[in-house]
Enzyme design. Structure first.
Site, short mmCIF file in Angstrom:
data_model
loop_
_atom_site.label_atom_id
_atom_site.label_comp_id
_atom_site.label_asym_id
_atom_site.label_seq_id
_atom_site.Cartn_x
_atom_site.Cartn_y
_atom_site.Cartn_z
N ARG A 223 0.85 -1.19 0.00
CA ARG A 223 0.00 0.00 0.00
C ARG A 223 0.88 1.24 0.00
O ARG A 223 1.96 1.24 0.62
CB ARG A 223 -0.90 0.03 1.24
CG ARG A 223 -2.06 -0.96 1.21
CD ARG A 223 -3.11 -0.58 0.17
NE ARG A 223 -4.25 -1.47 0.19
CZ ARG A 223 -4.45 -2.49 -0.66
NH1 ARG A 223 -3.55 -2.74 -1.60
NH2 ARG A 223 -5.54 -3.22 -0.58
N HIS A 271 -0.96 -0.02 -9.78
CA HIS A 271 -1.71 -0.94 -8.90
C HIS A 271 -2.25 -2.15 -9.68
O HIS A 271 -3.46 -2.38 -9.73
CB HIS A 271 -2.86 -0.19 -8.19
CG HIS A 271 -3.30 -0.90 -6.94
ND1 HIS A 271 -3.70 -0.24 -5.81
CD2 HIS A 271 -3.43 -2.21 -6.64
CE1 HIS A 271 -4.05 -1.11 -4.87
NE2 HIS A 271 -3.89 -2.33 -5.37
P1 NDP Z 1 -1.74 -11.68 4.83
O1 NDP Z 1 -2.71 -11.21 5.85
O2 NDP Z 1 -1.85 -13.08 4.34
O3 NDP Z 1 -0.26 -11.51 5.37
C1 NDP Z 1 0.18 -10.42 6.07
C2 NDP Z 1 1.61 -10.66 6.56
O4 NDP Z 1 2.09 -9.45 7.12
C3 NDP Z 1 1.68 -11.73 7.65
O5 NDP Z 1 2.87 -12.47 7.52
C4 NDP Z 1 1.74 -10.89 8.92
O6 NDP Z 1 2.38 -11.49 10.03
C5 NDP Z 1 2.56 -9.71 8.44
N1 NDP Z 1 2.37 -8.55 9.32
C6 NDP Z 1 1.22 -7.90 9.61
N2 NDP Z 1 1.45 -6.91 10.49
C7 NDP Z 1 2.77 -6.95 10.76
C8 NDP Z 1 3.61 -6.21 11.64
N3 NDP Z 1 3.13 -5.22 12.39
N4 NDP Z 1 4.91 -6.55 11.69
C9 NDP Z 1 5.40 -7.57 10.94
N5 NDP Z 1 4.65 -8.32 10.10
C10 NDP Z 1 3.35 -8.01 10.01
O7 NDP Z 1 -1.82 -10.66 3.61
P2 NDP Z 1 -1.55 -10.93 2.07
O8 NDP Z 1 -0.22 -11.55 1.94
O9 NDP Z 1 -2.69 -11.63 1.45
O10 NDP Z 1 -1.56 -9.44 1.49
C11 NDP Z 1 -0.66 -8.46 1.92
C12 NDP Z 1 -1.03 -7.09 1.38
O11 NDP Z 1 -0.74 -7.00 -0.01
C13 NDP Z 1 -2.51 -6.74 1.44
O12 NDP Z 1 -2.89 -6.33 2.74
C14 NDP Z 1 -2.62 -5.62 0.43
O13 NDP Z 1 -2.39 -4.38 1.07
C15 NDP Z 1 -1.49 -5.90 -0.54
N6 NDP Z 1 -1.99 -6.26 -1.87
C16 NDP Z 1 -1.62 -5.50 -2.96
C17 NDP Z 1 -2.04 -5.83 -4.21
C18 NDP Z 1 -1.58 -5.07 -5.40
O14 NDP Z 1 -2.09 -5.27 -6.50
N7 NDP Z 1 -0.60 -4.19 -5.28
C19 NDP Z 1 -2.92 -6.98 -4.46
C20 NDP Z 1 -3.25 -7.70 -3.26
C21 NDP Z 1 -2.79 -7.34 -2.02
P3 NDP Z 1 1.74 -12.76 10.79
O15 NDP Z 1 1.95 -13.93 9.84
O16 NDP Z 1 2.55 -12.90 12.00
O17 NDP Z 1 0.30 -12.45 11.01
C1 OXD Z 2 -5.91 -5.95 -3.06
C2 OXD Z 2 -5.49 -4.98 -4.02
O1 OXD Z 2 -5.83 -5.69 -1.86
O2 OXD Z 2 -5.88 -5.07 -5.17
O3 OXD Z 2 -6.33 -7.05 -3.47
O4 OXD Z 2 -4.71 -4.10 -3.71
#
Ligand code: NDP
Ligand code: OXD
Length: 308
Positions: A223, A271
């Protein structure tokens, strides 16, 4: 039972066509043609207008078209029903591919070769072998883990950081504040795949950049709120960072005249790193609805206190 689709970004017709064969008895309405709001049981949404969901008195489940749900959580009127985020193989494969593409762009000097081609120059530039290139991934969830595995497959030296400990085969994993510093210090390329929460907002800042080795590259597909834009520009302009690949921005679309558009060390994609293709993700939506109808537990439900 009726589903309300609301997204200015996604193709309602394609979603209807994909959901029909999977759930033939599900009526799908497309916002703003809600009909009687009391009919709506499910809402499939991306950035709906604030307060819209609160006007659906019989809403049972909110299904997010995005994997990241912070825009929904920002709505203080969001109904207290399960919020299911998007997790699907199509989106995950997309994201892993985008990350690999960006890592290879920097490792294999694609920009230098493009410049050489424009100048008609034949010159072999030597790149570092993948096994000697250290990639650090912030966030080891669905997408971070997939990216780590894809890079590992290509022999990159991958490490990752998460909130809680997460062992991953062949990947050095760390967590917590100390873990972040250790990860940054060994990252020639730093990839951000964190959810945007109070704990992660602005994490890509001057302090973290200073911990990266000189010449490091920052890759953000999570993000725009994770990045302190002025800090990135300063670190690039000082020469400490070699470049950045950015797919997400504080303001989207990236405004005309924004310095990122023309910065020679920044690569912008609009994006598109991970797309919610209806054909690839309708199974996930249909399965959530089937589970809810059968009274089975839902999967990929957002923990609202954690923020992801
Ligand atoms: P998940 O919820 O599966 O994974 C999140 C990861 O981040 C977990 O490993 C979590 O740790 C870690 N995390 C969360 N908070 C912290 C913190 N404070 N410190 C350290 N680690 C942290 O999310 P996804 O992998 O599915 O997606 C990640 C992000 O990607 C989405 O939230 C979205 O913003 C972005 N995204 C962007 C897209 C694009 O087109 N650019 C498309 C889709 C998503 P833990 O395992 O310990 O919970
Ligand atoms: C998502 C994105 O969160 O598109 O899936 O950014």
């Amino acid at each position: 039972m009726t589903l309300l689709f609301c997204s200015a970004h996604d193709d309602a017709g394609a979603w209807k066509a994909e959901l029909k064969p999977r759930l033939p008895d599900l009526e799908v309405r497309v916002w703003p043609d809600v009909g009687d709001p009391a009919d709506i049981t499910y809402a499939l949404v991306w950035k709906p207008p604030a307060g819209m969901l609160a006007g659906l008195p019989n809403l049972k489940v909110v299904l997010s078209l995005g994997a990241g749900v912070e825009p929904l959580l920002l709505d203080p009127t969001l109904p207290d029903v399960p919020l299911v985020r998007m997790v699907s193989p199509g989106l995950t494969d997309d994201m892993a591919g985008w990350v690999v593409m960006q890592v290879l762009r920097w490792q294999r000097k694609l920009d230098a070769f493009a410049e050489q081609q424009r100048a008609g120059v034949w010159k072999q530039l030597v790149h570092r072998p993948a096994a000697e290139v250290r990639v650090g991934i912030l966030g080891l969830g669905v997408l971070g883990e997939a990216a780590a595995r894809a890079l590992k497959q290509l022999a990159f030296d991958v490490a990752g950081w998460s909130r809680t400990a997460k062992p991953l085969d062949g990947v050095e994993t760390v967590h917590g504040e100390d873990g972040l510093v250790a990860l940054a210090a060994r990252s020639d390329l730093l990839v951000c795949l964190l959810p945007l929460t109070d704990a992660t907002r602005g994490i890509l800042d001057r302090k973290l950049f200073a911990t990266l080795p000189p010449g490091a590259v920052v890759i953000n597909a999570a993000r725009g709120g994770h990045l302190v834009e002025a800090d990135l520009l300063a670190a690039l302009d000082s020469g400490h960072l070699a470049g950045a690949s950015l797919d997400v921005f504080a303001e989207e679309p990236l405004p005309p005249g924004h310095p990122f558009w023309s910065h020679p060390k920044i690569h912008v994609t609009p994006h598109v790193a991970g797309i919610t293709h209806p054909s690839q993700t309708a199974d996930h939506v249909a399965e959530s609805i089937r589970r809810h109808r059968a009274g089975r537990p839902l999967t990929n439900v957002v923990d609202r206190t954690r923020g992801y």
